[in-house]
Design a protein around this motif. Structure first.
Motif, PDB file in Angstrom:
ATOM      1  N   ILE A  14       0.665  -1.177   0.075  1.00 47.64           N
ATOM      2  CA  ILE A  14      -0.390   0.267  -0.252  1.00 47.64           C
ATOM      3  C   ILE A  14       0.486   0.975   0.059  1.00 47.64           C
ATOM      4  N   LEU A  15       1.931   1.583   1.054  1.00 50.07           N
ATOM      5  CA  LEU A  15       2.691   2.522   0.980  1.00 50.07           C
ATOM      6  C   LEU A  15       3.880   2.835   0.532  1.00 50.07           C
ATOM      7  N   VAL A  16       4.656   1.686   1.146  1.00 50.45           N
ATOM      8  CA  VAL A  16       6.529   2.265   1.064  1.00 50.45           C
ATOM      9  C   VAL A  16       6.457   1.598  -1.028  1.00 50.45           C
ATOM     10  N   ASN A  17       6.331   0.755  -1.491  1.00 52.68           N
ATOM     11  CA  ASN A  17       6.787  -0.335  -2.453  1.00 52.68           C
ATOM     12  C   ASN A  17       5.186  -0.110  -3.466  1.00 52.68           C
ATOM     13  N   ASN A  18       4.244   0.559  -3.269  1.00 55.85           N
ATOM     14  CA  ASN A  18       2.549   1.300  -3.782  1.00 55.85           C
ATOM     15  C   ASN A  18       3.840   1.060  -5.256  1.00 55.85           C
ATOM     16  N   PHE A  19       2.017   0.386  -6.251  1.00 59.86           N
ATOM     17  CA  PHE A  19       2.895   0.474  -7.593  1.00 59.86           C
ATOM     18  C   PHE A  19       3.172   1.361  -8.108  1.00 59.86           C
ATOM     19  N   ILE A  20       2.203   2.388  -7.987  1.00 58.69           N
ATOM     20  CA  ILE A  20       2.027   3.605  -8.651  1.00 58.69           C
ATOM     21  C   ILE A  20       2.963   4.632  -8.597  1.00 58.69           C
ATOM     22  N   VAL A  21       3.752   4.625  -7.568  1.00 60.43           N
ATOM     23  CA  VAL A  21       4.383   5.982  -7.450  1.00 60.43           C
ATOM     24  C   VAL A  21       5.433   5.132  -6.865  1.00 60.43           C
ATOM     25  N   ALA A  22       6.087   4.297  -6.362  1.00 59.98           N
ATOM     26  CA  ALA A  22       7.088   3.638  -6.067  1.00 59.98           C
ATOM     27  C   ALA A  22       7.592   2.503  -7.401  1.00 59.98           C
ATOM     28  N   GLN A  23       6.723   1.790  -8.346  1.00 49.70           N
ATOM     29  CA  GLN A  23       7.410   0.754  -8.842  1.00 49.70           C
ATOM     30  C   GLN A  23       6.971   1.336 -10.362  1.00 49.70           C
ATOM     31  N   PHE A  24       5.913   2.380 -10.446  1.00 46.34           N
ATOM     32  CA  PHE A  24       5.969   3.279 -11.891  1.00 46.34           C
ATOM     33  C   PHE A  24       5.092   2.125 -12.127  1.00 46.34           C
ATOM     34  N   LEU A  25       3.926   1.218 -11.669  1.00 47.64           N
ATOM     35  CA  LEU A  25       3.447   0.022 -12.956  1.00 47.64           C
ATOM     36  C   LEU A  25       2.172   0.400 -12.934  1.00 47.64           C
ATOM     37  N   GLY A  26       0.955   0.954 -14.423  1.00 47.15           N
ATOM     38  CA  GLY A  26       0.431   1.329 -14.078  1.00 47.15           C
ATOM     39  C   GLY A  26       0.390   2.908 -14.066  1.00 47.15           C
ATOM     40  N   ILE A  27       1.053   3.456 -14.921  1.00 45.65           N
ATOM     41  CA  ILE A  27       0.842   4.965 -15.183  1.00 45.65           C
ATOM     42  C   ILE A  27      -0.242   5.323 -15.656  1.00 45.65           C
ATOM     43  N   CYS A  28      -0.288   4.062 -17.075  1.00 43.73           N
ATOM     44  CA  CYS A  28      -1.866   4.823 -18.068  1.00 43.73           C
ATOM     45  C   CYS A  28      -3.043   4.602 -17.778  1.00 43.73           C
ATOM     46  N   PRO A  29      -3.707   4.496 -16.956  1.00 48.81           N
ATOM     47  CA  PRO A  29      -4.973   4.134 -16.024  1.00 48.81           C
ATOM     48  C   PRO A  29      -4.861   5.213 -15.146  1.00 48.81           C
ATOM     49  N   PHE A  30      -3.561   5.307 -14.610  1.00 43.97           N
ATOM     50  CA  PHE A  30      -3.621   6.367 -13.135  1.00 43.97           C
ATOM     51  C   PHE A  30      -3.852   7.691 -14.255  1.00 43.97           C
ATOM     52  N   MET A  31      -3.399   8.111 -14.794  1.00 42.37           N
ATOM     53  CA  MET A  31      -3.384   9.382 -15.951  1.00 42.37           C
ATOM     54  C   MET A  31      -4.255   9.986 -16.493  1.00 42.37           C
ATOM     55  N   GLY A  32      -5.321   8.564 -17.203  1.00 39.41           N
ATOM     56  CA  GLY A  32      -6.163   8.915 -18.000  1.00 39.41           C
ATOM     57  C   GLY A  32      -7.141   8.803 -17.522  1.00 39.41           C
ATOM     58  N   VAL A  33      -7.477   8.170 -16.249  1.00 39.55           N
ATOM     59  CA  VAL A  33      -9.370   7.951 -15.749  1.00 39.55           C
ATOM     60  C   VAL A  33      -8.960   8.662 -14.333  1.00 39.55           C
ATOM     61  N   SER A  34      -7.904   9.725 -13.681  1.00 39.16           N
ATOM     62  CA  SER A  34      -8.271  10.425 -12.915  1.00 39.16           C
ATOM     63  C   SER A  34      -8.393  11.852 -12.350  1.00 39.16           C
TER      64      SER A  34
END
Length: 196
Positions: A14-34
């Motif tokens: 949830i916090l330390v190794n977050n997929f979006i902000v720490a591992q940079f995975l799932g950026i496409c829906p993060f930018m597109g659906v937000s």
């Protein structure tokens, strides 16, 4: 069952190794659906569901089929097929049960199939040699971390509509600046250690 280990896995996802902000995975829906909190939370809930189920289904497939028959080279293809099936199920369910959310998610709903965060969670389950419970916990809490960040970002983007900034930052650049600030704030959790 080691509760401290499960708590550590959950907190890390949830916090330390977050997929979006720490591992940079799932950026496409993060930018597109937000752009709106409602659609961001709908996408986050769908990702939680897919990550949790994909972890629960892919673990036994890997453990009892791929590993015993020395087919581990087929992991990526097998996991993508499982994820694609789950996303198709969610898409049909949302189209019937929640047509407004289905329309709001648009093209980003089928893109969960190719969302590298979903594939990343099942691949990391095998790389970290997690057991079944650990895999499911990591999948669900990884989705919770995805939901947390995307909803935070959507709420910031909604408030930014009433803000002023230099003309050069209009549109996508200001969204990238906001995403960078969120990533910096989550870096404060790096080094967090669970001690019991």
């Amino acid at each position: 069952m080691d509760w401290a280990n499960l708590f550590s896995i959950a907190l890390g996802a949830i916090l330390v190794n977050n997929f979006i902000v720490a591992q940079f995975l799932g950026i496409c829906p993060f930018m597109g659906v937000s752009k709106k909190v409602e659609t961001a939370s709908g996408m986050g809930m769908a990702v939680i569901f897919v990550m949790g189920l994909a972890s629960a289904i892919c673990w036994p497939i890997n453990r009892f089929i791929l590993e015993p028959f020395n087919l581990t080279f087929m992991q990526t293809v097998t996991f993508i097929l499982v994820i694609a099936s789950l996303v198709q199920f969610i898409e049909m369910f949302l189209q019937k049960a929640m047509p407004a959310l289905y329309e709001a998610l648009g093209v980003y709903l089928p893109l969960i199939t190719t969302n590298c965060a979903v594939l990343g969670v099942v691949l990391q389950n095998t790389q970290n040699s997690y057991g079944f419970i650990e895999s499911v916990v990591y999948g669900v809490t990884g989705g919770v971390g995805f939901l947390l960040v995307i909803v935070l970002f959507a709420s910031i983007r909604e408030r930014m509509e009433f803000s002023e900034w230099p003309k050069a930052f209009d549109g996508f650049p200001i969204a990238l600046v906001a995403a960078g600030l969120i990533a910096l704030s989550f870096m404060g959790f790096s080094g967090l250690k669970v001690v019991f």
